[in-house]
Enzyme design. Structure first.
Site, mmCIF file in Angstrom:
data_model
loop_
_atom_site.group_PDB
_atom_site.id
_atom_site.type_symbol
_atom_site.label_atom_id
_atom_site.label_comp_id
_atom_site.label_asym_id
_atom_site.label_seq_id
_atom_site.Cartn_x
_atom_site.Cartn_y
_atom_site.Cartn_z
ATOM 1 N N LYS A 12 -33.426 -43.912 15.515
ATOM 2 C CA LYS A 12 -32.823 -42.585 15.608
ATOM 3 C C LYS A 12 -31.675 -42.541 16.631
ATOM 4 C CE LYS A 12 -35.398 -40.550 12.501
ATOM 5 N NZ LYS A 12 -36.148 -41.665 11.917
HETATM 6 C C1 LIG Z 1 -36.638 -36.670 8.070
HETATM 7 C C2 LIG Z 1 -37.684 -37.301 8.944
HETATM 8 N N1 LIG Z 1 -38.680 -36.558 9.417
HETATM 9 C C3 LIG Z 1 -39.634 -37.056 10.222
HETATM 10 C C4 LIG Z 1 -39.628 -38.381 10.572
HETATM 11 C C5 LIG Z 1 -40.743 -38.909 11.427
HETATM 12 O O1 LIG Z 1 -40.296 -39.310 12.675
HETATM 13 P P1 LIG Z 1 -41.285 -40.141 13.628
HETATM 14 O O2 LIG Z 1 -41.216 -41.563 13.197
HETATM 15 O O3 LIG Z 1 -40.738 -39.911 15.006
HETATM 16 O O4 LIG Z 1 -42.650 -39.560 13.464
HETATM 17 C C6 LIG Z 1 -38.605 -39.213 10.113
HETATM 18 C C7 LIG Z 1 -38.600 -40.633 10.498
HETATM 19 O O5 LIG Z 1 -37.922 -41.464 10.024
HETATM 20 C C8 LIG Z 1 -37.610 -38.660 9.272
HETATM 21 O O6 LIG Z 1 -36.622 -39.424 8.781
#
Ligand SMILES: Cc1ncc(COP(=O)(O)O)c(C=O)c1O
Length: 404
Positions: A186
């Site tokens: 990210k």
């Molecule tokens: C659109 C979206 N929402 C939520 C997430 C979840 O993030 P995390 O890995 O921090 O839980 C991601 C992860 O790639 C994502 O792309």
């Protein structure tokens, strides 16, 4: 043909000696779980997104789950989620026993289609969950207006969307709760991490309590000099706290967020300039009233081009690529449980078949960006010619050059 140049991964965190030193300092302090750095990061991130309350946790998935729980979503409630998103956005709806109602997106930027939200509203709709796809804020004024009209909560999945803004407002101020990701790929990273931000003090407190076993107050302090062994469990909570090692990384990354965004923006501009005239490529757009975090750079191939073959060819040119996303309604669980067909949500289905996400991260060099541009144009040109013949060749000035 296999290029001799070194492989350009699809994503790479931008970590400097400052991040390394910050992590070593935490290790030396011996306080390696949630502690002062996590609290510091939480305060700084909340301020960076103009949010009165910030709860830092160990993933965006956790933040989304806590937000739904705090909003009182119960079994049988419906949560509207765009299908063009990652597993996390909808699985958290199932965590609380509610029903994810998947809706279609706009072809221009793959953000949720407000008309599709309107069509999906029912008396059971409890939450609308826009996803700021690739870092471009969704149509938040329209979404919030709908939610106010029907007494629905808006929980934004802003996993891709830091830093960015909408009509001059910070992305952290647009929804009832906004959830961010600090996963390794990210725009800022803590390795694994996330945050939920809100202006609602009561929901922030509930999320804070539930993020650490449902323990009533400052559970993380219980082993500190000023802490107390005594605690009370007020609800069966979760283990979602962010540790200090991760937070130390986050504090440094946060300070570098604008600089890293500026670099991604420059890369996006270079890609735009190079690809705009290539008729077999379609580019996503960001409306002029918002800024993007430039987390993703997606190209859409002309329908008759072979997307999977294109990605394989990029790989043979030493370029990593990805696809965002396989729409949720096409995955076996959602397809079979909720009876979707690929064409049920036709815009997302078409976008998925044609999309490729190219590398875009601040650690990329100009030479790497040029290598990607050259390979994409060469492949697009070759594929267009194989379909339409050499008269479809672009003008000489735009002919891609072979990378060394
Ligand atoms: C659109 C979206 N929402 C939520 C997430 C979840 O993030 P995390 O890995 O921090 O839980 C991601 C992860 O790639 C994502 O792309």
């Amino acid at each position: 043909m296999t290029s001799m140049t070194s492989f350009i991964p699809f994503a790479l965190p931008d970590l400097t000696s400052v991040e390394f030193d910050a992590v070593v300092e935490v290790l030396r302090s011996k306080w390696i779980t949630t502690g002062p750095r996590a609290k510091d990061f939480e305060a700084r991130f909340g301020a960076a997104v103009d949010a009165p309350h910030c709860v830092a946790v160990n993933s965006c998935t956790a933040a989304l789950h806590l937000a739904l729980e705090a909003a009182g979503v119960r079994p049988g409630d419906e949560v509207i989620v765009p299908t063009m998103t990652f597993a996390a956005s909808a699985e958290v709806v199932r965590y609380v026993g509610a029903v994810p109602v998947l809706v279609d997106v706009c072809a221009s930027n793959h953000n949720v289609d407000v008309a599709a939200i309107e069509r999906a509203l029912t008396p059971r709709t409890k939450v609308i969950m826009p996803v700021h796809f690739g870092g471009v804020p969704a149509d938040m004024d329209e979404i919030v207006a709908l939610s106010r009209l029907f007494g629905i909560t808006v929980i934004a999945d802003a996993a891709h969307a830091f830093p960015c803004s909408y009509k001059g407002r910070n992305v952290g101020t647009l929804a009832d709760v906004t959830c961010f990701s600090f996963y390794a790929t990210k725009t800022i990273t803590t390795g694994e991490g996330g945050a939920a931000v809100t202006a609602r003090a009561g929901w922030a407190e509930r999320m804070r309590v539930m993020s650490l076993h449902g323990i009533s107050r400052d559970a993380w302090k219980r082993y500190m000099a000023e802490g107390s062994w005594y605690y009370e469990i007020v609800a069966p909570g979760y283990k979602y706290n962010l540790g200090d090692i991760a937070a130390a990384l986050g504090i440094v990354q946060l300070a570098r967020a604008d600089e890293m965004r500026a670099r991604r923006e420059a890369i996006a501009r270079r890609y735009d300039d190079a690809f705009r005239g290539e008729e077999s490529l379609e580019l996503l757009t960001c409306p002029p009233d918002r800024t993007s975090s430039h987390h993703l750079y997606v190209i859409k191939l002309a329908p008759q081009l072979d997307r999977n073959g294109f990605i394989e060819k990029l790989r043979s040119h030493s370029i990593g690529a990805s696809v965002h996303f396989i729409p949720l309604h096409e995955h076996p669980y959602y397809r079979d449980t909720y009876d979707y067909r690929p064409e049920s949500l036709p815009v997302a289905h078409d976008a998925f078949r044609r999309s490729i996400s190219l590398p875009i991260y601040s650690a990329m060099t100009d030479a790497q960006v040029d290598q990607v541009i050259s390979a994409v144009l060469r492949l697009a040109c070759a594929r267009r010619e194989s379909i339409r013949g050499p008269e479809s060749r672009p003008t000489a000035t735009r002919l891609p050059v072979e990378t060394p």
